[in-house]
Design a protein around this motif. Structure first.
Motif, PDB file in Angstrom:
ATOM      1  N   VAL A  53       5.283   9.962 -19.224  1.00 52.09           N
ATOM      2  CA  VAL A  53       3.823   9.947 -19.055  1.00 52.09           C
ATOM      3  C   VAL A  53       3.298   8.517 -19.161  1.00 52.09           C
ATOM      4  N   ARG A  54       3.829   7.739 -20.114  1.00 57.35           N
ATOM      5  CA  ARG A  54       3.404   6.343 -20.277  1.00 57.35           C
ATOM      6  C   ARG A  54       3.666   5.556 -18.997  1.00 57.35           C
ATOM      7  N   VAL A  84       5.473  -4.336 -22.188  1.00 54.50           N
ATOM      8  CA  VAL A  84       6.247  -3.089 -22.250  1.00 54.50           C
ATOM      9  C   VAL A  84       7.734  -3.337 -22.010  1.00 54.50           C
ATOM     10  N   PRO A  85       8.137  -3.980 -20.895  1.00 51.59           N
ATOM     11  CA  PRO A  85       9.575  -4.208 -20.743  1.00 51.59           C
ATOM     12  C   PRO A  85      10.142  -5.201 -21.765  1.00 51.59           C
ATOM     13  N   LEU A  86       9.307  -6.109 -22.266  1.00 52.18           N
ATOM     14  CA  LEU A  86       9.785  -6.987 -23.343  1.00 52.18           C
ATOM     15  C   LEU A  86      10.094  -6.169 -24.592  1.00 52.18           C
ATOM     16  N   ALA A  87       9.210  -5.236 -24.920  1.00 53.05           N
ATOM     17  CA  ALA A  87       9.458  -4.353 -26.066  1.00 53.05           C
ATOM     18  C   ALA A  87      10.660  -3.458 -25.795  1.00 53.05           C
ATOM     19  N   ASP A  88      10.800  -2.985 -24.565  1.00 50.25           N
ATOM     20  CA  ASP A  88      11.952  -2.160 -24.218  1.00 50.25           C
ATOM     21  C   ASP A  88      13.260  -2.936 -24.417  1.00 50.25           C
ATOM     22  N   THR A  89      13.250  -4.228 -24.126  1.00 48.00           N
ATOM     23  CA  THR A  89      14.423  -5.068 -24.366  1.00 48.00           C
ATOM     24  C   THR A  89      14.815  -5.010 -25.834  1.00 48.00           C
ATOM     25  N   LEU A  90      13.832  -5.191 -26.692  1.00 45.94           N
ATOM     26  CA  LEU A  90      14.101  -5.175 -28.132  1.00 45.94           C
ATOM     27  C   LEU A  90      14.546  -3.802 -28.613  1.00 45.94           C
ATOM     28  N   ILE A  91      13.955  -2.759 -28.057  1.00 44.75           N
ATOM     29  CA  ILE A  91      14.329  -1.392 -28.444  1.00 44.75           C
ATOM     30  C   ILE A  91      15.789  -1.128 -28.105  1.00 44.75           C
ATOM     31  N   VAL A  92      16.194  -1.494 -26.902  1.00 41.29           N
ATOM     32  CA  VAL A  92      17.581  -1.263 -26.488  1.00 41.29           C
ATOM     33  C   VAL A  92      18.536  -2.043 -27.394  1.00 41.29           C
ATOM     34  N   LEU A  93      18.208  -3.300 -27.669  1.00 46.81           N
ATOM     35  CA  LEU A  93      19.068  -4.107 -28.540  1.00 46.81           C
ATOM     36  C   LEU A  93      19.118  -3.546 -29.954  1.00 46.81           C
ATOM     37  N   ARG A  94      17.975  -3.138 -30.467  1.00 45.47           N
ATOM     38  CA  ARG A  94      17.891  -2.629 -31.836  1.00 45.47           C
ATOM     39  C   ARG A  94      18.667  -1.334 -32.032  1.00 45.47           C
ATOM     40  N   HIS A  95      18.776  -0.545 -30.972  1.00 41.13           N
ATOM     41  CA  HIS A  95      19.423   0.758 -31.093  1.00 41.13           C
ATOM     42  C   HIS A  95      20.828   0.775 -30.499  1.00 41.13           C
ATOM     43  N   GLY A  96      21.437  -0.400 -30.430  1.00 39.68           N
ATOM     44  CA  GLY A  96      22.845  -0.468 -30.038  1.00 39.68           C
ATOM     45  C   GLY A  96      23.123  -0.342 -28.568  1.00 39.68           C
ATOM     46  N   ALA A 102      19.747  -4.439 -21.623  1.00 34.19           N
ATOM     47  CA  ALA A 102      18.559  -5.005 -22.272  1.00 34.19           C
ATOM     48  C   ALA A 102      18.023  -6.203 -21.495  1.00 34.19           C
ATOM     49  N   PHE A 103      18.925  -7.107 -21.137  1.00 27.48           N
ATOM     50  CA  PHE A 103      18.484  -8.317 -20.456  1.00 27.48           C
ATOM     51  C   PHE A 103      18.461  -8.162 -18.939  1.00 27.48           C
ATOM     52  N   GLY A 104      19.462  -7.471 -18.384  1.00 30.09           N
ATOM     53  CA  GLY A 104      19.552  -7.325 -16.933  1.00 30.09           C
ATOM     54  C   GLY A 104      18.553  -6.356 -16.340  1.00 30.09           C
ATOM     55  N   VAL A 105      18.087  -5.414 -17.136  1.00 30.49           N
ATOM     56  CA  VAL A 105      17.094  -4.447 -16.644  1.00 30.49           C
ATOM     57  C   VAL A 105      15.719  -4.755 -17.238  1.00 30.49           C
ATOM     58  N   HIS A 106      15.587  -4.658 -18.539  1.00 25.09           N
ATOM     59  CA  HIS A 106      14.270  -4.744 -19.162  1.00 25.09           C
ATOM     60  C   HIS A 106      13.696  -6.164 -19.171  1.00 25.09           C
ATOM     61  N   PHE A 107      14.479  -7.133 -19.625  1.00 30.71           N
ATOM     62  CA  PHE A 107      13.975  -8.505 -19.660  1.00 30.71           C
ATOM     63  C   PHE A 107      13.731  -9.014 -18.243  1.00 30.71           C
ATOM     64  N   ALA A 108      14.632  -8.671 -17.322  1.00 27.71           N
ATOM     65  CA  ALA A 108      14.439  -9.068 -15.921  1.00 27.71           C
ATOM     66  C   ALA A 108      13.180  -8.427 -15.336  1.00 27.71           C
ATOM     67  N   THR A 109      12.919  -7.184 -15.716  1.00 28.45           N
ATOM     68  CA  THR A 109      11.696  -6.525 -15.255  1.00 28.45           C
ATOM     69  C   THR A 109      10.470  -7.251 -15.778  1.00 28.45           C
ATOM     70  N   ALA A 110      10.490  -7.643 -17.038  1.00 32.38           N
ATOM     71  CA  ALA A 110       9.369  -8.398 -17.605  1.00 32.38           C
ATOM     72  C   ALA A 110       9.148  -9.687 -16.819  1.00 32.38           C
ATOM     73  N   ALA A 111      10.236 -10.359 -16.460  1.00 31.52           N
ATOM     74  CA  ALA A 111      10.113 -11.599 -15.692  1.00 31.52           C
ATOM     75  C   ALA A 111       9.479 -11.344 -14.323  1.00 31.52           C
TER      76      ALA A 111
END
Length: 123
Positions: A53-54, A84-96, A102-111
């Motif tokens: 939904v978000r 949002v994708p920056l936070a998603d990067t951290l979430i993925v890293l934080r949860h293993g 984390a970087f190839g999908v979420h951080f790249a999306t933020a960029a």
């Protein structure tokens, strides 16, 4: 440059709508693609729906801003949405999750979202 800026913005907004569809109707594969697998039949099911939904709301708001308020409003929206994708990067890293996701999908999306904002601001 106008065509490029609008095209990138529309594609990013539609991508959010696509992600919403996946999290609402194919939550297992969507969660795995996100980088932190979750069982949609368990407790995680509600959270996967919330994510859907978000993402859908972000996509629809982005399209509405572009259509009815113009490039500058969409640029500010994209600048804010990059969080949002920056936070998603951290979430993925934080949860293993995998660093590649984390970087190839979420951080790249933020960029890409920030590039989109820059293009829209330049109009």
């Amino acid at each position: 440059m106008t065509t490029t800026a609008y095209t990138v913005a529309v594609l990013l907004d539609l991508f959010c709508v696509f992600l919403a569809y996946r999290f609402l109707f194919q939550p297992g594969p969507a969660a795995a693609g996100y980088g932190v697998p979750a069982d949609p039949r368990g407790d995680a099911g509600a959270y996967l729906s919330v994510k859907g939904v978000r993402d859908g709301a972000l996509g629809v708001v982005g399209l509405a801003l572009l259509a009815f308020a113009g490039a500058r409003a969409e640029a500010w929206f994209m600048l804010c949405v990059a969080l949002v994708p920056l936070a998603d990067t951290l979430i993925v890293l934080r949860h293993g999750g995998a660093k590649a996701v984390a970087f190839g999908v979420h951080f790249a999306t933020a960029a890409v979202v920030l590039v989109s904002a820059g293009l829209l601001f330049a109009l």
